[in-house]
Design an enzyme around this catalytic site. Structure first.
Site, PDB file in Angstrom:
ATOM      1  N   HIS A 104      -9.851  23.951   8.048  1.00  0.00           N
ATOM      2  CA  HIS A 104      -8.650  24.937   8.198  1.00  0.00           C
ATOM      3  C   HIS A 104      -7.473  24.417   8.746  1.00  0.00           C
ATOM      4  O   HIS A 104      -6.559  25.090   9.376  1.00  0.00           O
ATOM      5  CB  HIS A 104      -9.432  26.236   8.931  1.00  0.00           C
ATOM      6  N   GLY A 177     -21.887  29.095  15.924  1.00  0.00           N
ATOM      7  CA  GLY A 177     -20.783  29.942  16.192  1.00  0.00           C
ATOM      8  C   GLY A 177     -20.117  30.172  15.202  1.00  0.00           C
ATOM      9  O   GLY A 177     -18.615  30.669  15.437  1.00  0.00           O
TER      10      GLY A 177
END
Length: 237
Positions: A104, A177
């Site tokens: 990203h 996570g």
């Protein structure tokens, strides 16, 4: 042994970087997260988006890599490790990892929104968050934007192709996570599972991936990751 790590906001949250949807100060509570994380939001209100990323940029600079980040870097003494991350901070690199694929993008890289030329703007220091800051201006007259991937934009080909190659070559995938709901990034653990690979999830909470993984460790990265790679040969049989 080749290890791929797929990380999300949870590992950075342990260092003090709020997860994407957390409202850390209440200032942006009135805004939908889409407003500060989409190309539409940028086009409508660049001053708002720039202020939000400027504050997160400063938060990320002030915190330190945690035991989870450092453990992944230490694994390189025992295995070939590729980190694939959805995070736009640089905590994996600062923790010592040498191969990090940012799906990203990175909020530590900047470019012109019009001509796409890389930029190195002078970033003001904020003592507290504010709602609006005017973005810097490129020589071409366009606005400088963070080098992140917003909703409505395609993932960069280079990191994506490198991530797919790392998944395909890995003996084991460690998913750390991440909620596993943001696509196309979330398809990478599914790809590993479809190939019959060992997939270990580290997350205090269950996710849509939990029922499919080989092992789900319901704890934090800092608790689970130190020493894990040395134990993997026993887990892999």
């Amino acid at each position: 042994m080749q290890v791929a790590v797929f990380s999300g906001a949870g590992i950075s949250a342990e260092s003090g970087v709020p997860t994407f949807r957390d409202d850390e100060v209440g200032l942006w509570a009135q805004y939908d997260p889409y407003e500060v994380s989409s190309i539409d939001g940028w086009n409508r209100h660049p001053e708002l988006v720039w202020a939000w990323y400027l504050w997160r940029w400063q938060l990320s600079r002030r915190v330190e890599p945690n035991l989870g980040h450092r453990a992944i870097a230490d694994w390189e003494q025992h295995a070939k490790v590729h980190v694939i991350t959805q995070n736009v901070d640089n905590l994996h690199e600062r923790g010592g990892s040498s191969t990090v694929h940012h799906l990203h993008g990175s909020m530590f890289e900047f470019r012109c929104a019009d001509c796409d030329h890389p930029s190195n703007p002078v970033m003001p220091e904020l003592t507290e968050p504010v709602l609006e800051v005017a973005p810097p201006v490129c020589d071409c007259g366009g606005l400088i934007r963070p080098g992140v991937v917003w909703f409505g934009e395609d993932l960069p080909d280079g990191p994506w192709n490198a991530a797919v190659e790392a998944i395909d070559a890995a003996d084991v995938l460690i998913v750390v996570g991440t909620s596993g709901v943001v696509y196309p990034a979330a398809s990478l653990p599914e790809r590993a599972l479809d190939q019959g690979k060992t997939v270990i999830q580290v997350n205090p909470e269950p996710t849509p991936l939990s029922d499919r993984v080989t092992v789900h460790l319901r704890t934090t990265a800092s608790a689970a990751l130190p020493g894990m790679v040395q134990r993997l040969p026993f887990l892999l049989g």
